[in-house]
Design a protein around this motif. Structure first.
Motif, PDB file in Angstrom:
ATOM      1  N   LYS A 111       0.830  -1.204   0.000  1.00 24.40           N
ATOM      2  CA  LYS A 111       0.000   0.000   0.000  1.00 24.40           C
ATOM      3  C   LYS A 111       0.871   1.264   0.000  1.00 24.40           C
ATOM      4  N   ASN A 112       2.005   1.186   0.695  1.00 23.93           N
ATOM      5  CA  ASN A 112       2.892   2.348   0.801  1.00 23.93           C
ATOM      6  C   ASN A 112       4.005   2.348  -0.243  1.00 23.93           C
TER       7      ASN A 112
ATOM      8  N   HIS B 156       6.481   0.408  -0.579  1.00 25.65           N
ATOM      9  CA  HIS B 156       7.768   0.268   0.097  1.00 25.65           C
ATOM     10  C   HIS B 156       8.481  -0.950  -0.499  1.00 25.65           C
TER      11      HIS B 156
ATOM     12  N   GLY C 213      11.571  -1.705  -0.886  1.00 24.74           N
ATOM     13  CA  GLY C 213      12.674  -2.271  -0.110  1.00 24.74           C
ATOM     14  C   GLY C 213      12.170  -3.249   0.927  1.00 24.74           C
ATOM     15  N   HIS C 214      11.097  -2.882   1.586  1.00 28.56           N
ATOM     16  CA  HIS C 214      10.527  -3.748   2.612  1.00 28.56           C
ATOM     17  C   HIS C 214       9.987  -5.037   1.979  1.00 28.56           C
TER      18      HIS C 214
ATOM     19  N   ALA D 143      10.969  -6.369  -0.782  1.00 24.58           N
ATOM     20  CA  ALA D 143      12.132  -7.163  -1.209  1.00 24.58           C
ATOM     21  C   ALA D 143      12.744  -7.908  -0.026  1.00 24.58           C
ATOM     22  N   GLY D 144      12.815  -7.244   1.117  1.00 28.52           N
ATOM     23  CA  GLY D 144      13.375  -7.891   2.305  1.00 28.52           C
ATOM     24  C   GLY D 144      12.563  -9.106   2.723  1.00 28.52           C
TER      25      GLY D 144
ATOM     26  N   ARG E 224      13.099 -11.879   0.175  1.00 30.04           N
ATOM     27  CA  ARG E 224      14.424 -12.482   0.370  1.00 30.04           C
ATOM     28  C   ARG E 224      14.399 -13.464   1.552  1.00 30.04           C
TER      29      ARG E 224
ATOM     30  N   SER F   1      18.243   2.475  -5.320  1.00 33.01           N
ATOM     31  CA  SER F   1      17.937   1.861  -4.024  1.00 33.01           C
ATOM     32  C   SER F   1      16.970   0.692  -4.203  1.00 33.01           C
ATOM     33  N   TRP F   2      15.874   0.954  -4.924  1.00 30.39           N
ATOM     34  CA  TRP F   2      14.882  -0.099  -5.114  1.00 30.39           C
ATOM     35  C   TRP F   2      15.465  -1.281  -5.891  1.00 30.39           C
TER      36      TRP F   2
ATOM     37  N   SER G 213      17.675  -3.500  -3.857  1.00 26.95           N
ATOM     38  CA  SER G 213      16.905  -4.364  -2.949  1.00 26.95           C
ATOM     39  C   SER G 213      16.211  -5.489  -3.706  1.00 26.95           C
TER      40      SER G 213
END
Lengths: 71, 563
Positions: B477-478, B480, B482-483, B485-486, B489, B536-537, B540
């Motif tokens: 929804k946001n 995000h 990176g989140h 992707a984490g 992973r 950055s994205w 990730s």
């Protein structure tokens, strides 16, 4: 060209180093994007959603809008 | 409820139902709209129909006579529905037909025919509005199901005609589903299966096995959110589809049993009741925030024990493999090219991601130009550069250099100093265990020394995937990435690369790739910010996709195509 030996690493720094992960960037690099997105869905608690789709609350909201417009 | 005791748990589930119905019966005065304050009338009508439906389904699903609490609820419903002030509202409020017709349907299921109530419903349904104004698909199914239970004739399209338009039948991505979407799915199943009493005629391309997989994935997420209402509804759905051998359903039962309070109430999620509705009335709030979830828990137990509900062998979901190889390669190429134009000290994580992904792809040469360039530019780097990025990044960078026989003097000295310091430690915390193994992989400490350093409980260096996956809908929804992707992973590393939730998260990530190979849509016009954000994205996502690719194995993905 050989460099001077670095200062010895102390235990705390070694632990910090071992604990740090950075392949995945968990920072939000563009907060502004998030802020721009419509937040319409924020009102979708299940009661509101249920009522909306039975079109009861929708009628009430319409009534409220009418009265607000009247003001 | 002790779900660990021997047996299939049926008696314990029956106890959940008994306690829940007793709690509802003790508060049956609150479902009477005539007794409600003006601003609570609508809520009372909604609770009335839902309570009536539970009783109607009880009469239908269990041939035994109603026990006292069910009978008390039925008497209350019948008494309210008998009033002209209730049943004649249909003629005055056609848009809310379903709010009233459901009450009649429930009475009819219980053998309590109400001819005048039926007459007013029939007239409204035939009146050119109440049954024909445009509804979203699952509400259309609600209408058709209600009219069916009412025995009211109509000429509307059938459920089979409507099902192809529902969310359930269009392969939704679980990561993107808001609560209201999940309710759309659960209610579609309730109506289409007639609460477990029939096999729907699903659309031709609909896979029931995939639907079970979807429900179980949603259970996974809602259990993590501790949302008893959705957990209960999803559990009901599995039962309506005849599924009895579900690990997620077992977890759902354990959760619901633990969530049920001593008096039978099951608390609903936050946000159920409008803040102004209770207005300081704690007793009312207590009821309003729990009655629906308590009904759902009772319904789940009722479906579970009913001899009339369908039971069938579990159908497997189709085998769908994530094929990430081509997008991953394109992203690695973009990230490597772009990173070389930037400061190596800042872009070290990107270079490490490139090295890691190139290795996972079996194409280390993709990283070679970047590694050569960075190793030269970082030959005299300050120790703080390496220290600041941490072992995950530095370790993968070092692995990459080693694979190509490249040296970087400042890095070698730093790692040796760090290994010497680590040798002197007694223990390392669990979150450092994975990075200690990296030191072993680089030959900087011995496996034996590493084993001594790592606590017994440190063999799971990443967060529990079930907990982390719960964050996916908010992260989506946001935007995000990176989140997300984490989480992907970590899921891949813990054996869940092919889990529905992970697959859907990967599908979302893959859909964020632009033609240049980078991941993410910054939605801004400043070229510098765009590139920084996309780096950055992409760093990730490349890391996540490399983990997925490694977990799935090259045999399961598309054959290599050399550029």
């Amino acid at each position: 060209m050989p460099s001077c030996p670095p200062p010895p690493i102390d235990a705390r720094k070694a632990l910090d180093f071992l604990r740090t992960s950075g392949l995945v960037d968990l920072s939000v690099p563009l907060e502004r994007v998030v802020d721009q997105v419509s937040q319409i869905d924020d009102v979708a608690g299940y009661v509101l959603a249920w009522e909306r789709y039975v079109l009861v609350v929708a009628n009430q909201v319409a009534d409220l809008d009418d009265s607000t417009a009247g003001n | 409820m002790d779900t660990t005791q021997p047996g299939d748990g049926s008696s314990q589930r029956r106890a959940v139902e008994t306690r829940a119905v007793a709690w509802l019966a003790a508060r049956r005065n609150l479902i009477d709209p005539a007794e409600a304050a003006t601003d609570r009338v609508l809520f009372a009508r909604k609770a009335l129909i839902e309570t009536a439906f539970l009783v109607g389904l009880r009469a239908r699903l269990d041939p035994e006579p109603l026990d006292d609490d069910y009978a008390a609820l039925l008497d209350q419903v019948e008494g309210i529905a008998a009033r002209p002030s209730y049943q004649e509202l249909i003629a005055r409020d056609e848009a809310a037909l379903l709010l009233y017709a459901g009450t009649y349907a429930a009475l009819r299921l219980c053998g309590r025919e109400a001819p005048e109530f039926r007459r007013v419903i029939t007239q409204a349904a035939a009146g050119g509005y109440a049954a024909v104004f445009e509804r979203i698909p699952y509400r259309q199914l609600d209408l058709l199901h209600t009219l069916e239970l009412c025995g009211v004739q109509h000429t509307l399209p059938t459920m089979d005609d409507v099902l192809p338009f529902t969310l359930l039948c269009n392969s939704p991505n679980v990561v993107k589903l808001a609560d209201r979407d999940i309710y759309a799915i659960t209610h579609t199943i309730f109506y289409a299966t007639d609460f477990g009493l029939r096999e729907p005629r699903w659309p031709r391309d609909f896979d029931p096995g995939a639907a079970v997989e979807l429900l179980e994935a949603l259970l996974d997420l809602t259990l993590g959110q501790e949302n008893a209402d959705l957990v209960g509804e999803l559990l009901c759905c599995l039962l309506c589809l005849g599924v009895r051998d579900s690990e997620e359903a077992c977890r759902a039962w354990e959760f619901l049993a633990a969530a049920q309070e001593a008096d039978g109430r099951v608390n609903g999620p936050p946000g159920v009741v409008h803040p102004g509705l209770a207005d300081g009335d704690d007793a009312y709030r207590h009821w309003a925030t729990g009655y629906h979830t308590t009904i759902v828990a009772a319904l789940a137990a009722l479906l579970d024990r009913s001899p009339r509900v369908v039971r069938r062998d579990r159908q497997s979901a189709p085998q769908v493999r994530s094929t990430v190889e081509q997008p991953l390669r394109r992203a690695v190429v973009w990230l490597a090219d772009t990173s070389r134009r930037h400061d190596p000290a800042t872009c070290l994580p990107a270079a490490a991601a490139v090295a890691y992904a190139a290795e996972a792809l079996g194409e280390p040469e993709l990283a070679r130009p970047l590694l050569l360039d960075f190793s030269e530019r970082l030959a005299d780097a300050d120790v703080g550069v390496w220290q600041g990025h941490g072992m995950e990044v530095v370790g993968e960078f070092a692995f990459g250099l080693r694979a190509h026989g490249i040296t970087c003097s400042s890095l070698d000295m730093f790692l040796k100093s760090t290994a010497a310091a680590v040798e002197l430690l007694d223990r390392v915390p669990p979150q450092a265990a994975y990075n200690v193994q990296r030191l072993v992989g680089l030959g900087l400490i011995s496996p034996r020394r590493a084993a001594a350093l790592i606590d017994d409980g440190a063999d799971a260096p990443h967060s529990a995937p079930g907990t982390a996956a719960t964050d996916l809908p908010d992260a989506w929804k946001n935007y995000h990435l990176g989140h997300i992707a984490g989480i992907v992973r970590d899921s891949a590393r813990t054996g869940r690369a092919q889990h529905r939730i992970t697959r859907d998260a990967v599908a979302f990530l893959l859909a964020q790739q632009s033609s240049c190979g980078a991941f993410g849509r910054p939605a801004c016009d400043d070229p510098t910010i765009r590139e920084r954000t996309m780096m950055s994205w992409t760093q990730s996502v490349v890391t996540a996709l490399a983990a997925v690719h490694a977990a799935c194995g090259t045999a399961l993905t598309a054959p290599l195509s050399q550029p």
